[in-house]
Design an enzyme around this catalytic site. Structure first.
Site, PDB file in Angstrom:
ATOM      1  N   PRO A 117       0.825  -1.217   0.000  1.00 38.51           N
ATOM      2  CG  PRO A 117       0.215  -0.814   2.228  1.00 38.51           C
ATOM      3  CD  PRO A 117       0.971  -1.786   1.358  1.00 38.51           C
ATOM      4  CB  THR A 119      -1.032   3.951   4.172  1.00 41.38           C
ATOM      5  OG1 THR A 119      -1.265   2.548   3.991  1.00 41.38           O
ATOM      6  CG2 THR A 119      -2.230   4.745   3.678  1.00 41.38           C
ATOM      7  CB  CYS A 251      -5.545  -0.304   8.860  1.00 40.55           C
ATOM      8  SG  CYS A 251      -4.503  -1.766   9.024  1.00 40.55           S
TER       9      CYS A 251
END
Length: 489
Positions: A117, A119, A251
């Site tokens: 990802p 992030t 997350c």
């Protein structure tokens, strides 16, 4: 270069990388534990040595988070993960149960597809390379297009170190022409044995529907319940530490705070004292329009941004020292942005009449989004903690700790990981924090201990209530003798 040409080049690159990775994995499969450990150690050291450079590259390229916190993530991925896995036995015979006559043998799954990802790009690449190689697998990375440069550089530095330590040439590789078509080809390729998917919901669903075995991680949306027995000052400190770490891009970070009515005033006062800004209804309405896109997904414009940048985007004024933006919320659902996952320093604030109502609210929030992932409770009441643990549809209940750092195993004794399984309720194949043992199969060699006649005898004994086997009688006699000896003594 035309778009069509790029897609074709990406697909062809994937095919070439997978072919080479398969050959490299055959060599890895014949290495001993010492050789594998040497490679993994080299990856760890290279990731750690380059932690600052890679963190700055990730921040500059994506615009997400804070490079200082990304240094911490790279340190976690390279050093903390390594310390946890370095002594794991992952090659050859794992266990020999002489009593039950079972041998357990580690079998690498083969070629792993590692989806990375934007992030947490560099830290996730370091971590996934280490756990894949530790398990004797090769790995082909599919980088998020918005983090391509920093991921390619990460792969370059860890690969160079691993090659010097004896790794086969193509055991670690990365797509340099990323595209949806290329990633799809990687996930569906016959020679890819497992997909390790970390990212958005659409990508994780694509991984599970590819026909290739997958370990995927869906969205987090963890509520944090501050129960009335909690140390409120410390609970608030932990929540703000978590939500401001890399501007909320992990997350497992908190997405909402739930409190009881009787402690609302104390919690609000403490949040304000520690740098939280409670928006007015008008301000919250303005910001809500920027949290989600028209298709209902999170707006990348807010991801990993500071409160000041987010406030400017929404056209609201906030104090200069604001750490977190908070909005009172009463509703939960797809159309209520504050009740959803927000990978930014933004929190919803729910007030409930008692802990049972708070429990119900947390369940409602999780079933709306984030089921199977993580939630947090701050409490000194063991009974209530256990009630939450028994009822919440999550894989991680974090108690008196920051969500983001507790969920990944930084401030807890969970397996240190940057891919967090969400269990069946979250559409995931496992509820584990993913480590090397999730990336091997276990072959069991078992000795025969009974003959057909023994099975028939047992069957006949079960069918005839008037017949008791000799072994059963001897067992009963042995137990009676043991009881008598205990009484005499």
């Amino acid at each position: 270069m035309m778009l069509q040409d790029k897609d074709l080049l990406s697909i062809q690159e994937v095919r070439d990388l997978v072919k080479k990775a398969k050959e490299a994995q055959k060599i890895l499969a014949n290495m001993n534990q010492e050789q594998i450990n040497k490679i993994v150690k080299a990856i760890s050291e290279a990731g750690y040595t380059n932690r600052e450079k890679l963190a700055k590259m990730a921040h500059e390229e994506t615009g997400f988070g804070k490079y200082q916190d990304k240094i911490v993530k790279n340190t976690f991925a390279s050093k903390v993960v390594y310390e946890n896995i370095k002594d794991l036995k992952t090659v050859g015979i794992l266990n020999e149960d002489k009593e039950n006559k079972i041998l357990e043998i580690a079998v690498p799954v083969g070629v792993v597809a590692g989806l990375i990802p934007s992030t947490n790009p560099t830290s996730t690449a370091i971590y996934k390379a280490m756990i894949a190689l530790k398990a004797g697998n090769s790995i082909v990375f599919s980088p998020h297009p918005n983090a391509k440069k920093c991921i390619l550089e990460t792969v370059k530095v860890i690969k160079e170190a691993a090659l010097k330590a004896g790794m086969p040439e193509d055991a670690i590789s990365c797509i340099s022409i990323p595209s949806m078509q290329g990633t799809t080809e990687l996930m569906k390729h016959d020679d890819v044995s497992l997909i390790l998917a970390t990212g958005g919901s659409a990508m994780v669903k694509a991984a599970y529907s590819s026909g290739t075995p997958a370990i995927g991680v869906g969205p987090g949306n963890g509520p944090a319940f501050i129960e009335k027995s909690a140390n409120i000052k410390l609970a608030v400190k932990r929540i703000i530490d978590s939500k401001t770490f890399d501007n909320g891009t992990i997350c497992a970070s908190e997405q909402s705070i739930v409190v009881e009515k009787e402690t609302e005033e104390k919690v609000v006062k403490e949040l304000k004292a520690q740098g939280a800004y409670f928006m007015t209804k008008e301000e919250a309405d303005k910001l809500s329009k920027f949290i989600l896109r028209s298709n209902g997904t999170m707006n990348p414009q807010i991801v990993g941004k500071s409160p000041q940048v987010i406030a400017d985007l929404a056209g609201i004024k906030i104090p200069e020292n604001t750490k977190v933006l908070i909005a009172y919320e009463e509703n939960v659902g797809p159309k209520y942005p504050y009740s959803r996952e927000k990978l930014a320093p933004i929190l919803a604030f729910y007030v409930e009449k008692d802990w049972k109502s708070a429990c119900d609210r947390c369940i409602q929030v999780l079933y709306n989004e984030g089921a199977g992932h993580t939630m947090i409770i701050h409490s000194e009441n063991e009974k209530i903690i256990k009630e939450f643990a028994l009822k919440k549809p999550v894989s991680r209940i974090l108690i008196n700790t920051p969500g983001s750092l507790g969920g990944i195993g930084g401030t807890t004794n969970l397996v240190p990981a940057l891919t967090l399984g969400c269990g069946a309720v979250g559409g995931s194949a496992t509820s584990d924090n993913i480590g090397p043992m999730n990336l091997i199969n276990i072959r069991r060699a078992v000795y025969g201990i009974r003959e057909l006649e023994d099975l028939k005898e047992n069957k006949d004994s079960n069918e005839n209530n008037n017949t008791i086997s000799e072994d059963y009688v001897n067992l009963i006699v042995e137990k009676i003798v043991q009881k008598l000896k205990e009484k005499i003594n």
